[in-house]
Design a protein around this motif. Sequence first.
Motif, PDB file in Angstrom:
ATOM      1  N   MET A  73      60.279  39.302  49.928  1.00 36.73           N
ATOM      2  CA  MET A  73      59.526  38.931  48.730  1.00 36.73           C
ATOM      3  C   MET A  73      59.369  37.417  48.617  1.00 36.73           C
ATOM      4  SD  MET A  73      60.833  41.568  45.727  1.00 36.73           S
ATOM      5  CE  MET A  73      62.565  41.774  46.188  1.00 36.73           C
ATOM      6  N   GLN A  74      59.682  36.703  49.705  1.00 34.33           N
ATOM      7  CA  GLN A  74      59.560  35.239  49.757  1.00 34.33           C
ATOM      8  C   GLN A  74      60.470  34.556  48.736  1.00 34.33           C
ATOM      9  OE1 GLN A  74      57.568  33.997  52.273  1.00 34.33           O
ATOM     10  NE2 GLN A  74      57.362  36.176  52.755  1.00 34.33           N
ATOM     11  N   LEU A  75      61.640  35.143  48.467  1.00 36.43           N
ATOM     12  CA  LEU A  75      62.607  34.572  47.519  1.00 36.43           C
ATOM     13  C   LEU A  75      63.839  34.144  48.304  1.00 36.43           C
ATOM     14  CD1 LEU A  75      62.253  37.248  44.695  1.00 36.43           C
ATOM     15  CD2 LEU A  75      61.257  34.958  44.746  1.00 36.43           C
ATOM     16  N   ARG A  76      63.737  32.983  48.916  1.00 35.92           N
ATOM     17  CA  ARG A  76      64.798  32.525  49.818  1.00 35.92           C
ATOM     18  C   ARG A  76      65.779  31.563  49.160  1.00 35.92           C
ATOM     19  NH1 ARG A  76      60.062  32.459  52.894  1.00 35.92           N
ATOM     20  NH2 ARG A  76      60.083  33.931  54.655  1.00 35.92           N
ATOM     21  N   LYS A  77      65.414  31.005  47.987  1.00 40.23           N
ATOM     22  CA  LYS A  77      66.315  30.056  47.334  1.00 40.23           C
ATOM     23  C   LYS A  77      66.152  30.159  45.820  1.00 40.23           C
ATOM     24  CE  LYS A  77      62.920  26.302  47.818  1.00 40.23           C
ATOM     25  NZ  LYS A  77      62.688  24.931  48.324  1.00 40.23           N
ATOM     26  N   PRO A  78      67.169  29.738  45.068  1.00 43.07           N
ATOM     27  CA  PRO A  78      67.095  29.839  43.607  1.00 43.07           C
ATOM     28  C   PRO A  78      66.093  28.856  43.011  1.00 43.07           C
ATOM     29  CG  PRO A  78      69.073  28.655  44.247  1.00 43.07           C
ATOM     30  CD  PRO A  78      68.472  29.206  45.516  1.00 43.07           C
ATOM     31  N   VAL A  79      65.549  29.211  41.854  1.00 39.62           N
ATOM     32  CA  VAL A  79      64.628  28.325  41.132  1.00 39.62           C
ATOM     33  C   VAL A  79      65.453  27.390  40.256  1.00 39.62           C
ATOM     34  CG1 VAL A  79      62.731  28.204  39.495  1.00 39.62           C
ATOM     35  CG2 VAL A  79      62.858  30.105  41.116  1.00 39.62           C
ATOM     36  N   ARG A  80      65.195  26.099  40.379  1.00 41.63           N
ATOM     37  CA  ARG A  80      65.904  25.106  39.564  1.00 41.63           C
ATOM     38  C   ARG A  80      64.873  24.246  38.822  1.00 41.63           C
ATOM     39  NH1 ARG A  80      71.222  25.232  40.750  1.00 41.63           N
ATOM     40  NH2 ARG A  80      71.868  26.074  42.774  1.00 41.63           N
ATOM     41  N   PRO A  81      64.448  24.689  37.629  1.00 42.46           N
ATOM     42  CA  PRO A  81      63.431  23.946  36.875  1.00 42.46           C
ATOM     43  C   PRO A  81      63.948  22.564  36.478  1.00 42.46           C
ATOM     44  CG  PRO A  81      63.788  26.154  35.967  1.00 42.46           C
ATOM     45  CD  PRO A  81      64.901  25.885  36.907  1.00 42.46           C
ATOM     46  N   ASP A  82      63.027  21.612  36.294  1.00 47.61           N
ATOM     47  CA  ASP A  82      63.423  20.287  35.820  1.00 47.61           C
ATOM     48  C   ASP A  82      63.216  20.185  34.303  1.00 47.61           C
ATOM     49  OD1 ASP A  82      60.710  20.214  35.685  1.00 47.61           O
ATOM     50  OD2 ASP A  82      60.476  18.268  36.657  1.00 47.61           O
ATOM     51  N   TYR A  83      63.153  21.331  33.632  1.00 44.55           N
ATOM     52  CA  TYR A  83      63.067  21.394  32.176  1.00 44.55           C
ATOM     53  C   TYR A  83      64.141  22.370  31.683  1.00 44.55           C
ATOM     54  CZ  TYR A  83      60.277  25.388  33.727  1.00 44.55           C
ATOM     55  OH  TYR A  83      59.840  26.513  34.377  1.00 44.55           O
ATOM     56  N   TYR A  84      64.299  22.450  30.380  1.00 47.13           N
ATOM     57  CA  TYR A  84      65.356  23.262  29.794  1.00 47.13           C
ATOM     58  C   TYR A  84      64.774  24.384  28.937  1.00 47.13           C
ATOM     59  CZ  TYR A  84      68.649  19.580  31.118  1.00 47.13           C
ATOM     60  OH  TYR A  84      69.397  18.678  31.827  1.00 47.13           O
ATOM     61  N   GLY A  85      65.437  25.527  28.965  1.00 50.19           N
ATOM     62  CA  GLY A  85      65.096  26.630  28.072  1.00 50.19           C
ATOM     63  C   GLY A  85      66.329  27.019  27.276  1.00 50.19           C
ATOM     64  N   VAL A  86      66.216  27.097  25.962  1.00 50.97           N
ATOM     65  CA  VAL A  86      67.338  27.447  25.099  1.00 50.97           C
ATOM     66  C   VAL A  86      67.010  28.737  24.352  1.00 50.97           C
ATOM     67  CG1 VAL A  86      68.698  26.789  23.066  1.00 50.97           C
ATOM     68  CG2 VAL A  86      68.167  25.088  24.820  1.00 50.97           C
ATOM     69  N   LYS A  87      67.884  29.717  24.452  1.00 51.69           N
ATOM     70  CA  LYS A  87      67.722  30.969  23.708  1.00 51.69           C
ATOM     71  C   LYS A  87      68.607  30.911  22.464  1.00 51.69           C
ATOM     72  CE  LYS A  87      69.687  34.906  24.925  1.00 51.69           C
ATOM     73  NZ  LYS A  87      69.991  36.234  25.536  1.00 51.69           N
ATOM     74  N   GLU A  88      68.024  31.100  21.302  1.00 52.99           N
ATOM     75  CA  GLU A  88      68.761  31.069  20.039  1.00 52.99           C
ATOM     76  C   GLU A  88      68.674  32.428  19.358  1.00 52.99           C
ATOM     77  OE1 GLU A  88      71.119  30.478  18.187  1.00 52.99           O
ATOM     78  OE2 GLU A  88      70.690  28.431  17.525  1.00 52.99           O
ATOM     79  N   ALA A  89      69.805  32.890  18.883  1.00 52.90           N
ATOM     80  CA  ALA A  89      69.845  34.173  18.176  1.00 52.90           C
ATOM     81  C   ALA A  89      69.361  33.995  16.735  1.00 52.90           C
ATOM     82  CB  ALA A  89      71.264  34.730  18.185  1.00 52.90           C
ATOM     83  N   VAL A  90      68.728  35.028  16.218  1.00 50.20           N
ATOM     84  CA  VAL A  90      68.267  35.041  14.822  1.00 50.20           C
ATOM     85  C   VAL A  90      69.142  36.023  14.051  1.00 50.20           C
ATOM     86  CG1 VAL A  90      66.338  35.508  13.269  1.00 50.20           C
ATOM     87  CG2 VAL A  90      65.913  34.479  15.513  1.00 50.20           C
ATOM     88  N   GLU A 269      54.360  23.549  38.051  1.00 49.10           N
ATOM     89  CA  GLU A 269      55.117  22.389  38.514  1.00 49.10           C
ATOM     90  C   GLU A 269      56.224  22.824  39.465  1.00 49.10           C
ATOM     91  OE1 GLU A 269      56.605  20.013  35.367  1.00 49.10           O
ATOM     92  OE2 GLU A 269      54.656  19.763  34.394  1.00 49.10           O
ATOM     93  N   SER A 270      56.889  23.933  39.146  1.00 43.60           N
ATOM     94  CA  SER A 270      57.962  24.438  40.007  1.00 43.60           C
ATOM     95  C   SER A 270      57.422  24.817  41.372  1.00 43.60           C
ATOM     96  CB  SER A 270      58.630  25.660  39.349  1.00 43.60           C
ATOM     97  OG  SER A 270      59.338  25.293  38.184  1.00 43.60           O
ATOM     98  N   LEU A 271      56.234  25.426  41.407  1.00 33.45           N
ATOM     99  CA  LEU A 271      55.628  25.791  42.691  1.00 33.45           C
ATOM    100  C   LEU A 271      55.298  24.557  43.517  1.00 33.45           C
ATOM    101  CD1 LEU A 271      53.245  28.710  41.622  1.00 33.45           C
ATOM    102  CD2 LEU A 271      55.326  28.867  42.989  1.00 33.45           C
ATOM    103  N   GLU A 272      54.840  23.506  42.843  1.00 34.54           N
ATOM    104  CA  GLU A 272      54.500  22.268  43.547  1.00 34.54           C
ATOM    105  C   GLU A 272      55.726  21.623  44.167  1.00 34.54           C
ATOM    106  OE1 GLU A 272      52.530  19.759  40.774  1.00 34.54           O
ATOM    107  OE2 GLU A 272      50.722  21.016  40.647  1.00 34.54           O
ATOM    108  N   ARG A 273      56.897  21.813  43.523  1.00 29.72           N
ATOM    109  CA  ARG A 273      58.134  21.239  44.068  1.00 29.72           C
ATOM    110  C   ARG A 273      58.745  22.116  45.151  1.00 29.72           C
ATOM    111  NH1 ARG A 273      59.226  20.819  38.701  1.00 29.72           N
ATOM    112  NH2 ARG A 273      60.842  22.400  38.900  1.00 29.72           N
ATOM    113  N   GLY A 274      58.115  23.269  45.405  1.00 27.31           N
ATOM    114  CA  GLY A 274      58.618  24.104  46.488  1.00 27.31           C
ATOM    115  C   GLY A 274      59.466  25.254  46.047  1.00 27.31           C
ATOM    116  N   ASN A 275      59.620  25.477  44.736  1.00 21.76           N
ATOM    117  CA  ASN A 275      60.357  26.646  44.275  1.00 21.76           C
ATOM    118  C   ASN A 275      59.516  27.886  44.535  1.00 21.76           C
ATOM    119  OD1 ASN A 275      62.822  25.642  43.215  1.00 21.76           O
ATOM    120  ND2 ASN A 275      61.716  24.790  41.481  1.00 21.76           N
ATOM    121  N   PRO A 276      60.139  29.080  44.694  1.00 22.82           N
ATOM    122  CA  PRO A 276      59.398  30.298  45.008  1.00 22.82           C
ATOM    123  C   PRO A 276      58.476  30.692  43.851  1.00 22.82           C
ATOM    124  CG  PRO A 276      61.702  30.781  44.514  1.00 22.82           C
ATOM    125  CD  PRO A 276      61.586  29.305  44.611  1.00 22.82           C
TER     126      PRO A 276
END
Length: 276
Positions: A73-90, A269-276
């Motif tokens: 599936m062309q998933l040879r390495k982990p994705v490491r974004p250069d941004y942050y995602g925060v999940k908050e409970a309601v 942006e992640s694809l441009e940096r080479g992430n899958p």
Amino acid sequence: MQDELTEQVRRMALGLKVVGLMNTQFAIKGEDVYVLEVNPRASRTVPFVSKVIGLPLAKIGARCMAGVSLESMQLRKPVRPDYYGVKEAVFPFAKFQGVDPILGPEMKSTGEVMGVGRSFAEAFAKSQLGAGVRLPARGKAFVSVREIDKRPDLVKVAARLVELGFEVLATRGTAAFLKEQGVVDLTVVNKVTEGRPHIVDMIKNDEINFIVNTVEGKQATSDSFTIRREALMHKVGYTTTIAGALATVQALDHLGFENVYSLQDLHAESLERGNP
């Protein structure tokens, strides 16, 4: 810490011979990682992570269960974004009379929201906005913590609040500790049990804009119930952990932000940096 946890879960997965998605629950204390349980199923975190990294994890997990390899599936390495995602409970505390909004091990959330930013502080600020939490830009901040939380992180929180222009109020024990650590620009306020006027009176009079309140023990939790309940009813932002307080004071720098990000653009942006 993250690499250690990943390796620990990977070894458990190999030992259990699980193929596909797993729901892992763990606790972290200092440098120690405790895996509480691993369930062979997906969780609510899966769609959140999928949105952050731009990969359909449910589909990928199902294909793995059907015998399709990650490499194919062309998933040879982990994705490491250069941004942050925060999940908050309601939490629905305001809808139920008499419920103590302090958190424990029980599941109490009714849903989650997501904040995305170039920094953790920005992402956290957006997650609070999405969850309906009112973060104040200025005003009076009340600080009262248990003995175990009287440590350098508390000093950072109080000092940062002063830098941001807040008037910091604290109970006698907390105030004494902070003054010993060099945070002298604060005012002592009474606990409910010490006579009026006390902190709950100030909350009811809409004089308090932010609260940091940690407790320990059955009696202390009971005594501070009215603080948390009145804060909830008067829509005062509050946190019951030092970690939450540290995140909040960082987020205060990002109030009134104007940056709106498209997930599609971030994924590109992640694809441009080479992430899958």
